[in-house]
Each structure stands twice: as structure tokens, then as C-alpha cells.
Design an enzyme around this catalytic site. Sequence first.
Site, PDB file in Angstrom:
ATOM      1  N   TYR A 219      29.947 119.410 -34.031  1.00 14.43           N
ATOM      2  CA  TYR A 219      29.041 118.378 -34.565  1.00 14.43           C
ATOM      3  C   TYR A 219      28.946 117.173 -33.615  1.00 14.43           C
ATOM      4  O   TYR A 219      27.849 116.687 -33.303  1.00 14.43           O
ATOM      5  CB  TYR A 219      29.560 117.955 -35.935  1.00 14.43           C
ATOM      6  CG  TYR A 219      28.725 116.932 -36.657  1.00 14.43           C
ATOM      7  CD1 TYR A 219      27.561 117.289 -37.334  1.00 14.43           C
ATOM      8  CD2 TYR A 219      29.115 115.594 -36.689  1.00 14.43           C
ATOM      9  CE1 TYR A 219      26.808 116.337 -38.012  1.00 14.43           C
ATOM     10  CE2 TYR A 219      28.371 114.641 -37.367  1.00 14.43           C
ATOM     11  CZ  TYR A 219      27.218 115.017 -38.026  1.00 14.43           C
ATOM     12  OH  TYR A 219      26.475 114.072 -38.698  1.00 14.43           O
ATOM     13  N   ALA A 220      30.093 116.694 -33.131  1.00  7.88           N
ATOM     14  CA  ALA A 220      30.086 115.529 -32.243  1.00  7.88           C
ATOM     15  C   ALA A 220      29.364 115.847 -30.930  1.00  7.88           C
ATOM     16  O   ALA A 220      28.633 115.003 -30.397  1.00  7.88           O
ATOM     17  CB  ALA A 220      31.515 115.060 -31.969  1.00  7.88           C
ATOM     18  N   ALA A 221      29.553 117.073 -30.431  1.00 12.68           N
ATOM     19  CA  ALA A 221      28.846 117.469 -29.201  1.00 12.68           C
ATOM     20  C   ALA A 221      27.337 117.479 -29.442  1.00 12.68           C
ATOM     21  O   ALA A 221      26.557 117.009 -28.604  1.00 12.68           O
ATOM     22  CB  ALA A 221      29.328 118.842 -28.740  1.00 12.68           C
ATOM     23  N   SER A 222      26.927 117.975 -30.614  1.00 12.30           N
ATOM     24  CA  SER A 222      25.478 118.013 -30.897  1.00 12.30           C
ATOM     25  C   SER A 222      24.919 116.592 -31.003  1.00 12.30           C
ATOM     26  O   SER A 222      23.820 116.313 -30.522  1.00 12.30           O
ATOM     27  CB  SER A 222      25.196 118.792 -32.189  1.00 12.30           C
ATOM     28  OG  SER A 222      25.581 118.062 -33.348  1.00 12.30           O
TER      29      SER A 222
ATOM     30  N   GLY B 233      13.857 116.483 -44.877  1.00 12.52           N
ATOM     31  CA  GLY B 233      13.460 115.354 -45.725  1.00 12.52           C
ATOM     32  C   GLY B 233      13.720 115.582 -47.206  1.00 12.52           C
ATOM     33  O   GLY B 233      13.419 114.725 -48.033  1.00 12.52           O
ATOM     34  N   SER B 234      14.299 116.720 -47.538  1.00 12.94           N
ATOM     35  CA  SER B 234      14.433 117.067 -48.958  1.00 12.94           C
ATOM     36  C   SER B 234      15.508 116.277 -49.687  1.00 12.94           C
ATOM     37  O   SER B 234      15.415 116.050 -50.892  1.00 12.94           O
ATOM     38  CB  SER B 234      14.695 118.575 -49.111  1.00 12.94           C
ATOM     39  OG  SER B 234      15.743 118.995 -48.269  1.00 12.94           O
TER      40      SER B 234
HETATM   41  P1  NAP Z   1      22.455 116.366 -46.078  1.00 17.22           P
HETATM   42  O1  NAP Z   1      22.509 115.568 -47.330  1.00 17.22           O
HETATM   43  O2  NAP Z   1      23.428 117.488 -45.895  1.00 17.22           O
HETATM   44  O3  NAP Z   1      20.962 116.931 -45.887  1.00 17.22           O
HETATM   45  C1  NAP Z   1      20.661 117.715 -44.768  1.00 17.22           C
HETATM   46  C2  NAP Z   1      19.169 117.966 -44.702  1.00 17.22           C
HETATM   47  O4  NAP Z   1      18.905 118.757 -43.527  1.00 17.22           O
HETATM   48  C3  NAP Z   1      18.646 118.754 -45.884  1.00 17.22           C
HETATM   49  O5  NAP Z   1      17.372 118.243 -46.243  1.00 17.22           O
HETATM   50  C4  NAP Z   1      18.501 120.170 -45.330  1.00 17.22           C
HETATM   51  O6  NAP Z   1      17.476 120.911 -45.956  1.00 17.22           O
HETATM   52  C5  NAP Z   1      18.130 119.883 -43.895  1.00 17.22           C
HETATM   53  N1  NAP Z   1      18.377 120.987 -42.965  1.00 17.22           N
HETATM   54  C6  NAP Z   1      19.561 121.517 -42.586  1.00 17.22           C
HETATM   55  N2  NAP Z   1      19.374 122.524 -41.716  1.00 17.22           N
HETATM   56  C7  NAP Z   1      18.032 122.628 -41.533  1.00 17.22           C
HETATM   57  C8  NAP Z   1      17.212 123.473 -40.753  1.00 17.22           C
HETATM   58  N3  NAP Z   1      17.724 124.425 -39.961  1.00 17.22           N
HETATM   59  N4  NAP Z   1      15.865 123.296 -40.809  1.00 17.22           N
HETATM   60  C9  NAP Z   1      15.327 122.341 -41.597  1.00 17.22           C
HETATM   61  N5  NAP Z   1      16.052 121.521 -42.373  1.00 17.22           N
HETATM   62  C10 NAP Z   1      17.388 121.660 -42.337  1.00 17.22           C
HETATM   63  O7  NAP Z   1      22.639 115.427 -44.786  1.00 17.22           O
HETATM   64  P2  NAP Z   1      22.600 113.828 -44.658  1.00 17.22           P
HETATM   65  O8  NAP Z   1      23.959 113.320 -44.915  1.00 17.22           O
HETATM   66  O9  NAP Z   1      21.431 113.271 -45.369  1.00 17.22           O
HETATM   67  O10 NAP Z   1      22.375 113.697 -43.072  1.00 17.22           O
HETATM   68  C11 NAP Z   1      21.091 113.569 -42.481  1.00 17.22           C
HETATM   69  C12 NAP Z   1      21.268 113.419 -40.969  1.00 17.22           C
HETATM   70  O11 NAP Z   1      22.085 112.271 -40.701  1.00 17.22           O
HETATM   71  C13 NAP Z   1      21.993 114.616 -40.335  1.00 17.22           C
HETATM   72  O12 NAP Z   1      21.462 114.854 -39.054  1.00 17.22           O
HETATM   73  C14 NAP Z   1      23.421 114.131 -40.233  1.00 17.22           C
HETATM   74  O13 NAP Z   1      24.114 114.787 -39.205  1.00 17.22           O
HETATM   75  C15 NAP Z   1      23.206 112.663 -39.919  1.00 17.22           C
HETATM   76  N6  NAP Z   1      24.361 111.835 -40.269  1.00 17.22           N
HETATM   77  C16 NAP Z   1      24.823 111.757 -41.549  1.00 17.22           C
HETATM   78  C17 NAP Z   1      25.936 110.970 -41.826  1.00 17.22           C
HETATM   79  C18 NAP Z   1      26.477 110.806 -43.219  1.00 17.22           C
HETATM   80  O14 NAP Z   1      27.515 110.109 -43.365  1.00 17.22           O
HETATM   81  N7  NAP Z   1      25.883 111.385 -44.232  1.00 17.22           N
HETATM   82  C19 NAP Z   1      26.578 110.280 -40.782  1.00 17.22           C
HETATM   83  C20 NAP Z   1      26.090 110.402 -39.492  1.00 17.22           C
HETATM   84  C21 NAP Z   1      24.978 111.169 -39.242  1.00 17.22           C
HETATM   85  P3  NAP Z   1      17.766 122.074 -47.090  1.00 17.22           P
HETATM   86  O15 NAP Z   1      18.594 121.433 -48.153  1.00 17.22           O
HETATM   87  O16 NAP Z   1      16.403 122.453 -47.509  1.00 17.22           O
HETATM   88  O17 NAP Z   1      18.487 123.168 -46.368  1.00 17.22           O
END
Ligand code: NAP
Length: 249
Positions: free
Chosen positions: A157-160, A15-16
Site C-alpha cells: 500500500y505504501a509503495a502504491s 465514489g460509492s
Molecule cells: P473505502 O471506504 O474502502 O472505499 C474504497 C472505494 O474504492 C470504494 O468506493 C470502492 O468501490 C472503490 N474501489 C476499490 N477498488 C476499485 C476498483 N478496482 N475500481 C473501482 N473502484 C474501486 O476507502 P476510503 O477510506 O474512502 O479511501 C479512499 C481513498 O483514500 C483510497 O485511495 C485510500 O487509499 C485513501 N486513503 C484513505 C485513508 C483513510 O484513513 N481512510 C487514509 C489515506 C488514504 P466498491 O465498494 O464499489 O468496490
Amino acid sequence: MNEETIIRTAVVTGGSRGIGRAVCVQLARQGCHVVVNYCHGEAAAAETVSLCRAQGAQAVAVQADVSTAEGCKKLFEEAVNAFGRVDILVNNAGITRDNLILRMSEADFDAVLDANLKGAFLCCKEAARRMVRQRRGRIINLSSVVALRGNAGQTNYAASKAGLIGLTKSLARELASRNVTVNAVAPGFIETDMTAALPEAVRTEMAKDIPAGRAGQPEDVANAVAFFAAEQSSYLTGQVLCVDGGMAM
Ligand code: NAP
């Protein structure tokens, strides 16, 4: 406590920043207590907490690596210590380690599966136990359009993310009779740190593939998460909602 007077508590993994932060703020706006999980970004998590409090909500930050069982246990224990219950779980934490398969290491495959899929499984386990007892709950998993379409360079990533859809539908079947819903949101191309890390050429190419003609914002995804999290969405379960400007249709 009377059902109507319960203030719901939401746990948002990752959520950060990015989408997770927008989800925290949206749920705070809707009157939830918010538990902002983070792994490394303490300052960013503190900022999300401030943004939630600015909405009049109570919020705390909890450091925990959700790819480990100990991390997930700690996250839920601290959430319950802070607010006494967990009503909403948003499995948002996610990472990428992109590469073509011939160059992808086993370690990079495992790291992505552990953070994105195993982390969600472990948090679902912690949440389900409590939600079944409460006879109420909402679980929302962040998948991706690449789960449906595939993406070269993202086999891990896609598999996950495809795994999360199977997890969502199976758990929805397990928990439906207990008034606990489980749904997935599949974002397309959203402007966050994750996509900022992509090369400009890849970003431009992806944008061409979006009927809406623009990238999405974290708030676009947060609105869909809040929709599934709402009390009124009690008859919606096992669904995958694409938030992608038409990309995956
Ligand atoms: P992001 O900006 O990279 O942020 C990722 C977040 O996940 C950060 O708050 C990070 O915390 C946290 N995180 C990573 N590994 C962690 C762990 N092991 N334990 C706890 N926290 C962890 O990503 P985002 O783009 O906002 O994406 C959020 C979600 O949407 C993800 O699941 C991503 O796969 C999905 N998504 C994103 C997109 C896109 O276009 N952005 C598209 C499809 C799906 P720290 O910074 O504290 O490490």
C-alpha cells in the site's frame, strides 16, 4: 459554449463510499456534474448519486474496475456520453491487503499496485488526452501519509501511494503548459470502511500519533480535493497536501 457557462464534469473513482462519496457530494455542491465510479457496490453508488442530486447537481453511476485498461476506457466513454466532457478527475479508488512482508503474497502486492497505482495511471491517460485538447483540467490523486512515513504491514500500500506522488509530480510537469494541474492529497487516519477494518488496538495506537487528537472525517479530505479542483487553483500544481491533523509533519 462560452467558457463561463460550462458546467464542469468530475469523474470520481471509487465514489460509492467513504472519502470518494464525500468528494462527489462536495463537487456536486460546487455545481459540477458528477460521475460516480464504483467496482462492486451498486447500491452504495446509487445512494451517492442521490446525495449529489440533492445538491441540485446531475450525477450518474458507472460500474468499472479501474485496475484494468478496459474498465478505465469504459468509465471515460460513459462519462462523456452522459455529460459531453471531463474537467476533473479524482483518482480515489483504493484497496489494502495488509501483511508483514514475509507473509505478503505476490498476488496481494500486485492487487494493491494494480488498483491504487496502475488504475490512477490508466485514468490519468484517459483524462489527459481530453483535458489537453480542452486546454483545461484538474487531476487530484489520493495518496496517503504512509507514502511519506512508511507503515509496518503496508509495504504494498505504501509503495502504491508513494508511486502516486511520483506520478503526480511527473504528470504535473507534462501538463502544466496546457492549463491542466495535477496534485495529490495525502490523508492521515480518516474514519471510513477502510480504517474500520483495522483491529481496535491499531486504531487506538494510530489515534495517539495525531496532534489534533482525533481521526479525520471524509469531508475533511473532500474539502482539500475541492480546493485543488477549483478554477481559482490554476497556479497550483505538483503539490502534495497532507490532511492528517498534523500526523506527518
Ligand atoms: P473505502 O471506504 O474502502 O472505499 C474504497 C472505494 O474504492 C470504494 O468506493 C470502492 O468501490 C472503490 N474501489 C476499490 N477498488 C476499485 C476498483 N478496482 N475500481 C473501482 N473502484 C474501486 O476507502 P476510503 O477510506 O474512502 O479511501 C479512499 C481513498 O483514500 C483510497 O485511495 C485510500 O487509499 C485513501 N486513503 C484513505 C485513508 C483513510 O484513513 N481512510 C487514509 C489515506 C488514504 P466498491 O465498494 O464499489 O468496490
